[in-house]
Design an enzyme around this catalytic site. Structure first.
Site, mmCIF file in Angstrom:
data_model
loop_
_atom_site.group_PDB
_atom_site.id
_atom_site.type_symbol
_atom_site.label_atom_id
_atom_site.label_comp_id
_atom_site.label_asym_id
_atom_site.label_seq_id
_atom_site.Cartn_x
_atom_site.Cartn_y
_atom_site.Cartn_z
ATOM 1 N N TYR B 180 0.924 -1.263 -0.054
ATOM 2 C CA TYR B 180 -0.117 0.215 0.067
ATOM 3 C C TYR B 180 0.802 1.142 -0.104
ATOM 4 O O TYR B 180 1.596 1.440 0.843
ATOM 5 C CB TYR B 180 -0.871 -0.180 1.203
ATOM 6 C CG TYR B 180 -1.638 1.330 1.686
ATOM 7 C CD1 TYR B 180 -2.454 1.803 0.776
ATOM 8 C CD2 TYR B 180 -1.530 1.737 2.902
ATOM 9 C CE1 TYR B 180 -3.106 3.068 1.290
ATOM 10 C CE2 TYR B 180 -2.095 2.836 3.164
ATOM 11 C CZ TYR B 180 -2.895 3.667 2.415
ATOM 12 O OH TYR B 180 -3.399 4.796 2.773
ATOM 13 N N ASP B 265 -1.804 -6.219 9.526
ATOM 14 C CA ASP B 265 -3.056 -5.301 9.243
ATOM 15 C C ASP B 265 -4.053 -5.897 8.512
ATOM 16 O O ASP B 265 -3.979 -6.127 7.467
ATOM 17 C CB ASP B 265 -2.295 -4.190 8.225
ATOM 18 C CG ASP B 265 -3.253 -3.090 7.895
ATOM 19 O OD1 ASP B 265 -4.565 -3.178 7.860
ATOM 20 O OD2 ASP B 265 -2.810 -1.966 7.577
ATOM 21 N N ILE B 267 -7.244 -4.985 7.967
ATOM 22 C CA ILE B 267 -8.380 -4.116 7.655
ATOM 23 C C ILE B 267 -9.490 -4.560 6.570
ATOM 24 O O ILE B 267 -10.635 -3.889 6.468
ATOM 25 C CB ILE B 267 -7.964 -2.643 7.447
ATOM 26 C CG1 ILE B 267 -7.385 -2.449 5.920
ATOM 27 C CG2 ILE B 267 -7.080 -2.153 8.593
ATOM 28 C CD1 ILE B 267 -6.993 -1.074 5.639
ATOM 29 N N LYS B 304 -13.096 -0.205 5.803
ATOM 30 C CA LYS B 304 -13.149 -1.059 4.472
ATOM 31 C C LYS B 304 -14.267 -1.988 4.615
ATOM 32 O O LYS B 304 -15.322 -2.221 3.956
ATOM 33 C CB LYS B 304 -12.097 -1.909 4.208
ATOM 34 C CG LYS B 304 -10.657 -0.941 4.101
ATOM 35 C CD LYS B 304 -10.776 0.237 2.954
ATOM 36 C CE LYS B 304 -9.556 0.949 3.024
ATOM 37 N NZ LYS B 304 -9.581 1.909 1.982
#
Lengths: 494, 494
Positions: B180, B265, B267, B304
């Site tokens: 990302y 992570d 998410i 998200k």
């Protein structure tokens, strides 16, 4: 295995300022459930004007309901993301044709070309409304350009972001004493910057002087610290006073001469209830050359003036484009919920509301301030004369057993445990003279403030011995929890 | 005069990832107002399931109205402040008797002993609800202890806080590529930490291997960087895949052997719509010794899975007490608005809602994913096979004029300006092979996705030459603004 920042724990939470909160939480006063509990006078909350905001929300149900002209704006707000500083978002043409003034409030066209335009619009409207509210608090003597505003999750975040923008690790900011205990965390902890105190004293009512500034500078140089700026609070926390034009001019001259920054934390600007009037740094630099404007940065928040600390609305105002650009990008680490931005944009755009709120809120703060000052005077305790803030700076030097900070801590413990009042000792604010305390008055009812004054009167009359021992207080606390538990059980059964 | 951080501007905003957003904002597609505009496929937003949340809000009007059992909780929420980690606030007795489960949702007793107890309660309830939601997303194979959660203003803030807690300036975290683009800002900018890429390649579908981890470690050592941990995204952004149990075990073995941290992570955990199933790192370390648990930290967010980036709800989950203690204190720089916490606590406490939302949301993501994959396949463009995320990792290597990153940028410019699709080039994600692009599919209607597929088909059929010149597009854009301005004028007059 953790970082040195996490391991050092140098954010200052072991200060008596925070320890007092902890003691209060263990045994909080309640007029009927726990009448012998500790009264919280260490928290600068404004609980005086909620009814005004509540009335407004009742008259404007669409605002909480996330509606506009009857249509839901939930989706647009849910998707809102601050695209931190993309230049096209600053395009005033887009704003101008979408936001129009109608009577005394703004409204939004929902059918903007994209959801991100609507999102940006909420944020713009919020910045516009905030800029106008800030100007109104300064009686429109200055105007604020919304494009110079960066929204932050409270003033805590605003101050830290400014430090990240202005100082490298090891650089120093000068801060006049006494100062807000949270600054040790906000300015130093994660940024690696240092605070060098500007020593102010009761001899001139804690005023900032040229010689105190120069002396602080020299101390910084001795420590091999590069001074990058001065940070002041105006109105001053914990003093409850406003900086005079003379002090502000001294500050501006000083930062000009040294070519350093000035951060003016003005989060209490709406609390100034008496003369002399509050003068914002923006008024003093208004007529100056552009260069000085680039060195001056204002911090604002709605936590104190509107009593909304839970909503986390802070802001940085600066004419320095490099600072605004970097701060906007840093704000992505602490953006304000769009749901809350919508509420505040609508609330602050209502000029009828803001005008009546500001004057009524000041009137109520003055009444409460006078109640505290008179109550203290009745038992022979003087305060620094003040015209702002949600607290007084109280002089208890005559109640110290010994004129040292150990003496101050002994008196503080008596006041917390025996009198049952959590106040903040001057030492937690880095005051250089023992015996001063910050006492908050706006986070309780007038009746509770009366109880606090009665307790203090008994304490002073008893020669400073207090009335209860820790043992009996422990028993009372236990009884209180037992009572609470049975109350709770009753409630679950209904 | 600003800090080196502010001056360096090293937060990565000049990446093509953000530049693409900028181009989109200048000329956003709209089916009727601007049908030749750019379609935003560079933004991983989930717009597929808003109707479910909207229905819930309509059925529960008190939640937006800040009421509980008919009574306003505005004052309590307005005053909410997170007293970052005061031990008494973690007192389970207080929570237990005040929060009770009733049918399938929680409710609060408003008459708690003090406003700060109520405030804490909202936060506790929110953490409890979030912990249960996180477990539900993992089919309750693991449980999360609410006291190990720190709430943060989005995952952006959660990741930065973890870096501040785990790494000193100059320390490194290993991150698998492609990653990302925002991580360059989130992990490095203010913390001073470094990212060392773990090079993954298409040869094994970008899987993480032991040798790639070791090789990254050696590169860090050559640069004299101390490696403090590994950060992975799972489900993976930008790949849209989930890490296999084998990959997770390799990671856990690696951090055990090196005695370093692992940040997972997660998410996108609620977006996994197909097999293999999502496996959280929490499942893999569940049976391990305590020491490993202390080294593993999970990042979560509702941006998200629930499509609520505007509400800024993030969280850190860790069993490491030192990390939770420091992170809790750091969270004061990015607290979540209490108004929004109240909404989410209530929403996530409704187990009927969460169960139906999770399955329906996944179903819709799968449909949209399949639409994109099939549309691309029709014009001969393959994707990495994926089972999660709001995007596909698209292989356009055969469309490159030359197999270099210059070639990739040339193709990207054609796709943005000529085809009118903003996609994210692999180079912005630090991919080591030119020709891959991240293409988002959940931030638009099915009709818009169809338009995007038609445009791409024309482009491929024309041999990659596109249909329009920048000149004619500029004219169209001007016409569009003229039209918008006249529309706006109409609206102001009604």
């Amino acid at each position: 295995m953790v970082s040195s920042k996490a391991a050092r724990n140098s954010h200052g939470q072991d200060s008596s300022y925070f320890l007092g909160w902890q003691e209060y939480e263990k045994n909080p006063y309640h007029p009927t459930n726990n009448p012998s509990g500790i009264i919280q006078m260490g928290l600068a909350e404004n609980q005086l004007s909620f009814d005004q905001i509540e009335s407004w929300l009742e008259s404007n149900p669409d605002v909480l309901g996330l509606k506009h002209d009857g249509a839901s704006v939930f989706r647009e707000l849910a998707l809102f993301q601050d695209y931190h500083g993309l230049p096209t978002f600053k395009n005033v043409i887009v704003i101008n044709f979408l936001v129009k003034q109608k009577e005394n409030s703004y409204y939004i066209f929902i059918s903007a070309p994209s959801t991100s335009h609507i999102a940006f619009l909420t944020s713009s409207l919020h910045m516009q409304a905030l800029a106008e509210f800030m100007a109104e608090l300064r009686e429109n003597k200055v105007q604020f350009d919304p494009s110079n505003i960066v929204l932050t999750a409270g003033a805590t975040s605003a101050n830290e972001i400014l430090m990240f923008c202005l100082a490298d690790p090891g650089d120093a900011f000068l801060v006049p004493t006494p100062y807000y205990p949270g600054f040790d965390r906000d300015l130093k902890w994660r940024t690696g910057a240092e605070i060098v105190p500007i020593h102010c004293s009761s001899s001139n009512n804690f005023k900032i002087t040229k010689s105190a500034l120069e002396e602080a500078c020299k101390r910084a140089q001795k420590k091999k610290l590069r001074v990058k700026g001065v940070l002041v609070t105006n109105p001053t926390n914990p003093l409850g006073t406003t900086l005079t034009r003379h002090e502000l001019e001294i500050l501006v001259d000083f930062i000009c001469a040294k070519r350093i920054h000035l951060i003016s934390d003005e989060i209490y600007s709406g609390t100034c209830f008496g003369i002399p009037e509050f003068i914002s740094i923006a008024e003093v630099i208004g007529g100056s050359i552009d260069d000085v404007e680039d060195q001056v940065h204002i911090v604002y928040s709605l936590s104190k003036d509107l009593g909304l600390p839970g909503f986390r609305i802070g802001a940085i105002y600066s004419s320095n484009k490099a600072v605004i650009s970097a701060a906007t990008k840093m704000s992505s680490f602490g953006l304000i919920s769009s749901q809350t931005q919508y509420l505040l944009a609508m609330l602050l755009s209502d000029k009828h509301f803001t005008a009546s709120y500001i004057s009524e809120n000041k009137r109520r703060i003055k009444i409460r301030h006078d109640q505290l000052v008179e109550g203290l005077a009745d038992v022979g305790i003087p305060c620094l004369e003040s015209n702002a803030g949600l607290f007084c700076w109280v002089d208890m030097r005559h109640l110290l057993d010994k004129n040292t900070f150990t003496g101050e801590m002994e008196l503080w413990k008596k006041i917390v445990y025996d009198v049952g009042l959590n106040v903040s000792p001057g030492s937690s604010c880095h005051c250089t003279e023992p015996g001063w305390f910050r006492v908050c008055f706006a986070n309780m009812s007038t009746e509770t403030l009366d109880v606090a004054m009665q307790r203090l009167a008994s304490f002073v009359e008893s020669g400073g011995q207090g009335e209860g021992s820790k043992g009996s207080r422990g028993l009372k606390r236990l009884m209180y929890w037992v009572r609470q538990l049975s109350l709770a059980d009753d409630r679950t059964e209904r």
